[in-house]
Design a protein around this motif. Structure first.
Motif, PDB file in Angstrom:
ATOM      1  N   UNK A  59      59.762  -9.856  44.097  1.00  0.00           N
ATOM      2  CA  UNK A  59      59.402 -11.273  44.046  1.00  0.00           C
ATOM      3  C   UNK A  59      57.925 -11.482  44.389  1.00  0.00           C
ATOM      4  N   UNK A  60      57.451 -10.781  45.419  1.00  0.00           N
ATOM      5  CA  UNK A  60      56.045 -10.928  45.819  1.00  0.00           C
ATOM      6  C   UNK A  60      55.132 -10.460  44.697  1.00  0.00           C
ATOM      7  N   UNK A  61      55.457  -9.317  44.103  1.00  0.00           N
ATOM      8  CA  UNK A  61      54.611  -8.747  43.049  1.00  0.00           C
ATOM      9  C   UNK A  61      54.513  -9.681  41.850  1.00  0.00           C
ATOM     10  N   UNK A  62      55.638 -10.237  41.439  1.00  0.00           N
ATOM     11  CA  UNK A  62      55.597 -11.142  40.286  1.00  0.00           C
ATOM     12  C   UNK A  62      54.864 -12.427  40.642  1.00  0.00           C
ATOM     13  N   UNK A  63      54.934 -12.827  41.905  1.00  0.00           N
ATOM     14  CA  UNK A  63      54.176 -13.991  42.339  1.00  0.00           C
ATOM     15  C   UNK A  63      52.672 -13.758  42.283  1.00  0.00           C
ATOM     16  N   UNK A  64      52.257 -12.524  42.526  1.00  0.00           N
ATOM     17  CA  UNK A  64      50.836 -12.165  42.438  1.00  0.00           C
ATOM     18  C   UNK A  64      50.367 -12.144  40.987  1.00  0.00           C
ATOM     19  N   UNK A  65      51.310 -11.891  40.067  1.00  0.00           N
ATOM     20  CA  UNK A  65      50.940 -11.918  38.662  1.00  0.00           C
ATOM     21  C   UNK A  65      51.029 -10.600  37.931  1.00  0.00           C
ATOM     22  N   UNK A  66      51.771  -9.629  38.475  1.00  0.00           N
ATOM     23  CA  UNK A  66      51.959  -8.400  37.708  1.00  0.00           C
ATOM     24  C   UNK A  66      52.785  -8.723  36.461  1.00  0.00           C
ATOM     25  N   UNK A  67      52.594  -7.927  35.433  1.00  0.00           N
ATOM     26  CA  UNK A  67      53.274  -8.180  34.161  1.00  0.00           C
ATOM     27  C   UNK A  67      54.616  -7.466  34.058  1.00  0.00           C
ATOM     28  N   UNK A  68      54.866  -6.497  34.922  1.00  0.00           N
ATOM     29  CA  UNK A  68      56.124  -5.766  34.897  1.00  0.00           C
ATOM     30  C   UNK A  68      56.224  -4.878  36.114  1.00  0.00           C
ATOM     31  N   UNK A  69      57.410  -4.363  36.353  1.00  0.00           N
ATOM     32  CA  UNK A  69      57.686  -3.521  37.523  1.00  0.00           C
ATOM     33  C   UNK A  69      58.289  -2.200  37.072  1.00  0.00           C
ATOM     34  N   UNK A  70      57.900  -1.121  37.749  1.00  0.00           N
ATOM     35  CA  UNK A  70      58.551   0.165  37.542  1.00  0.00           C
ATOM     36  C   UNK A  70      59.418   0.436  38.764  1.00  0.00           C
ATOM     37  N   UNK A  71      60.723   0.349  38.571  1.00  0.00           N
ATOM     38  CA  UNK A  71      61.676   0.635  39.644  1.00  0.00           C
ATOM     39  C   UNK A  71      61.765   2.153  39.767  1.00  0.00           C
ATOM     40  N   UNK A  72      61.348   2.680  40.914  1.00  0.00           N
ATOM     41  CA  UNK A  72      61.170   4.130  41.035  1.00  0.00           C
ATOM     42  C   UNK A  72      61.201   4.540  42.495  1.00  0.00           C
ATOM     43  N   UNK A  73      61.761   5.718  42.789  1.00  0.00           N
ATOM     44  CA  UNK A  73      61.622   6.293  44.128  1.00  0.00           C
ATOM     45  C   UNK A  73      60.759   7.559  44.089  1.00  0.00           C
ATOM     46  N   UNK A  74      59.825   7.574  43.134  1.00  0.00           N
ATOM     47  CA  UNK A  74      58.838   8.647  43.013  1.00  0.00           C
ATOM     48  C   UNK A  74      59.508  10.003  42.778  1.00  0.00           C
ATOM     49  N   UNK A  75      60.597   9.972  42.012  1.00  0.00           N
ATOM     50  CA  UNK A  75      61.291  11.228  41.732  1.00  0.00           C
ATOM     51  C   UNK A  75      61.871  11.886  42.961  1.00  0.00           C
ATOM     52  N   UNK A  76      62.193  11.080  43.998  1.00  0.00           N
ATOM     53  CA  UNK A  76      62.742  11.581  45.273  1.00  0.00           C
ATOM     54  C   UNK A  76      61.747  12.461  46.007  1.00  0.00           C
ATOM     55  N   UNK A  77      60.458  12.201  45.812  1.00  0.00           N
ATOM     56  CA  UNK A  77      59.420  13.033  46.433  1.00  0.00           C
ATOM     57  C   UNK A  77      58.749  12.353  47.629  1.00  0.00           C
ATOM     58  N   UNK A  78      59.189  11.143  48.000  1.00  0.00           N
ATOM     59  CA  UNK A  78      58.559  10.439  49.108  1.00  0.00           C
ATOM     60  C   UNK A  78      59.526  10.235  50.272  1.00  0.00           C
TER      61      UNK A  78
ATOM     62  N   UNK B 250      61.253  -4.791  33.193  1.00  0.00           N
ATOM     63  CA  UNK B 250      61.576  -3.799  34.219  1.00  0.00           C
ATOM     64  C   UNK B 250      61.631  -2.425  33.566  1.00  0.00           C
ATOM     65  N   UNK B 251      60.861  -1.502  34.122  1.00  0.00           N
ATOM     66  CA  UNK B 251      60.911  -0.114  33.702  1.00  0.00           C
ATOM     67  C   UNK B 251      61.558   0.677  34.823  1.00  0.00           C
ATOM     68  N   UNK B 252      62.116   1.823  34.502  1.00  0.00           N
ATOM     69  CA  UNK B 252      62.784   2.662  35.508  1.00  0.00           C
ATOM     70  C   UNK B 252      62.377   4.100  35.306  1.00  0.00           C
ATOM     71  N   UNK B 253      62.139   4.803  36.415  1.00  0.00           N
ATOM     72  CA  UNK B 253      62.004   6.257  36.325  1.00  0.00           C
ATOM     73  C   UNK B 253      62.703   6.901  37.512  1.00  0.00           C
ATOM     74  N   UNK B 254      62.703   8.226  37.539  1.00  0.00           N
ATOM     75  CA  UNK B 254      63.286   9.077  38.589  1.00  0.00           C
ATOM     76  C   UNK B 254      64.691   9.535  38.196  1.00  0.00           C
TER      77      UNK B 254
END
Length: 401
Positions: free
Chosen positions: A266-285, A309-313
């Motif tokens: 919600x915060x990111x879209x309020x700032x004005x990003x055009x899309x989100x990548x839902x990701x846990x960094x490939x379980x590396x963080x 919405x994009x997704x990786x991992x």
């Protein structure tokens, strides 16, 4: 038939990559954080999905082209960022860039790549996106944005999920840290992979981090540039203000990569990003994170239907991509799958990885009864079918009373 042509799935390319690389290098690709619970979490999230097909639907004209940010791509997936790919095969990022353009999918070049965005843009054109890691020196991010504009890029992604370095124990045991520690057992094991060793040293050893070279002293060696990167990132002092600064400076499409909490979405879209990548960094963080697939429905509910919405991992199969689309993703990225291909066979290997996933998507769509991507949705998920049947049965019982 060449060796790469014999691969029939991504695991085949993974085995080829494992045979080519010394353990220290393959473990860097394959490893996660801490106990590596997250790697299984990501894999199991996809394995636990059950898709319910519908039959007697004409799917003879199946189509997997998809439009994202006003651009139509050949498939609903692209190449996720994978750092230091040039260490696994010389010019790996350039192979990824070239294949992305040839096969008409996007390639999100890593902020820790060896090739530079300028080199990538010459090969991939508008198919190249770029990933920005926040740096302690705020001028670096500002200059990277300027360079992306000068390259004619249309899309960049800011990564938010590396506030501090993670505990990657495989790398620590193997000596894949800064500075690199090559123990005698590591060296002896590496000698069992002579093709990689010969190529690595013939090409000069550790490859240059091309995107960071301009910020080092003139004449800096690859090791010195890598040390600069390690001192500049990660930056635990980053806040939403840094994302706002990039948003104000960047005229193109802006993605935030690593979003896992609905409130951050919600915060990111309020700032004005055009899309989100839902990701846990490939379980590396953070090892104990849920999978992106598990939080995707919550993120979708938080931002509504119109935010891409994009997704990786954890993506290894075309069926994984279809499952993510059914759960609410608009697009999917995969990193290790195409990196296995690049490592195993260069450009031919990347082409093979992409074509494997495209074929699997096509077959799953045909099996499900979906003629195009717009036909995919939660109606193919067993939980949705079960809930609908329970509703129908309850309504029927009420009507009989």
């Amino acid at each position: 038939m060449g060796r790469i042509d014999k691969a029939i799935n991504i695991d085949d390319l993974k085995r080829m990559a494992r045979r080519r690389l010394p353990r220290i290098m393959f473990d860097f690709i394959e490893g996660g954080a801490d106990d590596e619970v997250g790697l299984n979490t990501n894999a199991n999230a996809f394995r636990n999905i059950r898709l319910v097909p519908r039959y007697y639907i004409d799917t003879s004209g199946r189509e997997q082209r998809t439009t994202l940010f006003g651009r139509t791509y050949a498939s609903p997936f692209g190449i996720a960022p994978t750092g230091m790919a040039g260490a696994f095969r010389q010019d790996a990022e350039l192979y990824l860039a070239q294949a992305a353009r040839e096969m008409d999918i996007p390639y999100l070049m890593s902020g820790a790549s060896n090739a530079s965005m300028e080199q990538g843009a010459k090969l991939a054109g508008k198919n190249l996106w770029y990933q920005i890691y926040g740096a302690r020196n705020r001028n670096v991010a500002a200059d990277l944005v300027k360079r992306a504009i000068d390259c004619g890029l249309t899309t960049i992604a800011v990564t938010c999920d590396v506030p501090v370095s993670s505990n990657r124990e495989r790398n620590r045991r193997n000596g894949f840290v800064r500075p690199l520690r090559m123990t005698l057992p590591t060296i002896l094991e590496a000698m069992l992979h002579p093709a990689w060793v010969i190529n690595y040293y013939r090409s000069g050893g550790l490859p240059m981090m091309g995107n960071w070279q301009p910020y080092a002293a003139a004449g800096a060696t690859p090791d010195q540039v890598a040390d600069l990167f390690a001192t500049q990132t990660p930056d635990p002092s980053q806040t939403w203000a840094e994302l706002e600064a990039i948003r104000n400076a960047w005229p193109g499409k802006l993605l935030l990569k690593g979003v896992m909490h609905p409130e951050d979405a919600r915060i990111a879209t309020g700032i004005g990003v055009d899309g989100l990548i839902v990701s846990n960094h490939g379980a590396r963080q953070l090892d104990m994170m849920p999978s992106p697939l598990d939080v995707l429905p919550m993120i979708r509910a938080a931002v509504g239907p119109d935010v891409p919405l994009l997704l990786d991992s954890g993506v290894r199969r075309g069926s994984d991509i279809v499952a993510a689309l059914c759960l609410g993703a608009d697009f999917v990225l995969t990193g290790r799958a195409t990196l296995y291909g690049a490592t195993a066979g260069g450009l031919a290997g990347v082409r093979k990885a992409v074509s494997i996933l495209q074929r699997e998507i096509d077959l799953v769509m045909g099996q499900l009864g979906a003629v195009n991507l717009a036909a995919l949705g939660p109606q193919f998920l067993v939980e949705t079918v079960r809930a609908e049947e329970e509703r129908r049965n309850s309504a029927a019982m009420v009507a009989r009373r």
